[in-house]
Write a protein that holds these residues in place. Sequence first.
Motif, mmCIF file in Angstrom:
data_model
loop_
_atom_site.group_PDB
_atom_site.id
_atom_site.type_symbol
_atom_site.label_atom_id
_atom_site.label_comp_id
_atom_site.label_asym_id
_atom_site.label_seq_id
_atom_site.Cartn_x
_atom_site.Cartn_y
_atom_site.Cartn_z
ATOM 1 N N ALA A 153 0.855 -1.184 0.000
ATOM 2 C CA ALA A 153 0.000 0.000 0.000
ATOM 3 C C ALA A 153 0.891 1.234 0.000
ATOM 4 O O ALA A 153 1.598 1.497 0.959
ATOM 5 N N ALA A 154 0.857 1.978 -1.104
ATOM 6 C CA ALA A 154 1.671 3.192 -1.230
ATOM 7 C C ALA A 154 0.756 4.384 -1.436
ATOM 8 O O ALA A 154 0.985 5.230 -2.300
ATOM 9 N N ASP A 155 -0.319 4.443 -0.634
ATOM 10 C CA ASP A 155 -1.338 5.478 -0.833
ATOM 11 C C ASP A 155 -1.380 6.482 0.314
ATOM 12 O O ASP A 155 -2.429 7.006 0.671
ATOM 13 N N LYS A 172 -0.324 8.570 4.114
ATOM 14 C CA LYS A 172 -0.428 8.360 5.564
ATOM 15 C C LYS A 172 -1.840 7.950 5.992
ATOM 16 O O LYS A 172 -2.018 7.397 7.072
ATOM 17 N N SER A 173 -2.839 8.217 5.149
ATOM 18 C CA SER A 173 -4.213 7.788 5.455
ATOM 19 C C SER A 173 -4.603 6.607 4.584
ATOM 20 O O SER A 173 -5.736 6.508 4.111
ATOM 21 N N SER A 174 -3.675 5.710 4.367
ATOM 22 C CA SER A 174 -3.851 4.567 3.474
ATOM 23 C C SER A 174 -5.131 3.794 3.772
ATOM 24 O O SER A 174 -5.344 3.310 4.885
ATOM 25 N N SER A 175 -5.980 3.675 2.765
ATOM 26 C CA SER A 175 -7.237 2.932 2.946
ATOM 27 C C SER A 175 -6.969 1.447 3.143
ATOM 28 O O SER A 175 -7.681 0.770 3.895
ATOM 29 N N ALA A 196 -4.148 0.112 4.540
ATOM 30 C CA ALA A 196 -3.595 -0.051 5.887
ATOM 31 C C ALA A 196 -4.686 0.059 6.941
ATOM 32 O O ALA A 196 -4.686 -0.682 7.934
#
Length: 265
Positions: free
Chosen positions: A149-151, A153-156, A158
Motif C-alpha cells: 500500500a503506497a497510498d 499516511k491515510s492509506s485505505s 492499511a
Amino acid sequence: LFRSKRILLIDKLKFPRDRLSTHFMWPRGVSYLNRLGVADRILSKTPHFKEMEVSIEGINLKGSIPINELEKRFSLLHGSTSSLTNFYCGPRRTLLDSELLLSAIEQGVDFKPEVEFSSVITGGDSAVGISMNTISGASFKASARLIVAADGKSSSFANAVKSDFFDYRTESSFAFFGYFSGFTNEGLTIRNKGRLGTAVFPTSDGTNLVLVYGPSDWWKNFMYDSVKHFYKTLEFCDEELHQKMLSSKQHGSFKGCGKMEAFQR
C-alpha cells in the motif's frame, strides 16, 4: 527486476500527476533509482549536485554526503555497494513518477489507472488479495502473495487491515512552498533562524522550489495571510534569496501542509 513476477499496479486517479509531496531526493534515493535503472533518465532532465549549503543562525556549512557512508549502509542492507552515487536532485513528481511508471511497464508490470481499492480479500488471518472498483463502476478482484500500500499516511488498505502505528512522532513542522523562475540557485540551500527556516533548490522544469517552514503550532496564524508571511519568512531567514524573489516569476499556486507527523505502519 520484475520480469519473473506478475505485478498489478493501480491508482485511483490519472497517473502521473503533480501533487503535494516532498520531492527532494537525497543521494540514497538517487542510488535506489540507479539500482532500478532510471536514474540516468531523471538526471538528464533534472539539475543535480553533490554539494549543498546549510546555514544555522548565520553559521554556514557546505559539503556533500560522503560516499563511504553510503557504502556502509548499502553493504549492511543489501550486501552490495553497486549503483551508488552521492548526487542529489529534486525532480517534479510528474517527471519522477512517469519515468518510474514507464520503467515498470517496460518490465511487464500491469498498470491500471483510475482503479480504486475497495476491500481486502482474506484467507485465514492473512490478506491474499483485494477487490477494486473502476471509475466507471465496474468491480474486479486480484489475488496476491504480497500487497504493497503506497497510498499515503491515510492509506485505505492499511486502515482496512488495521495496521498498527509505531515510531509515531507528533512534533512536526508546517511547510509552504511554490515554484519560481528568474534566478539561479546552485544546488540545495537551507537556512534556519530561530524556529523558522527556508529551503531552495532547482527542479526539473526550469523552476526553483522555494519553501518556508516552521512549527506546526504557528500554522493557523501563518495562514491568516500566507503569501505575506511566506515573503516575511524569506526576508527573515535568507535576505539574499528574498531579494532574488522580488523579481522572480511564480509558476502555479502555492502548496502547503500544516502538520507533517511521522510514523511507520
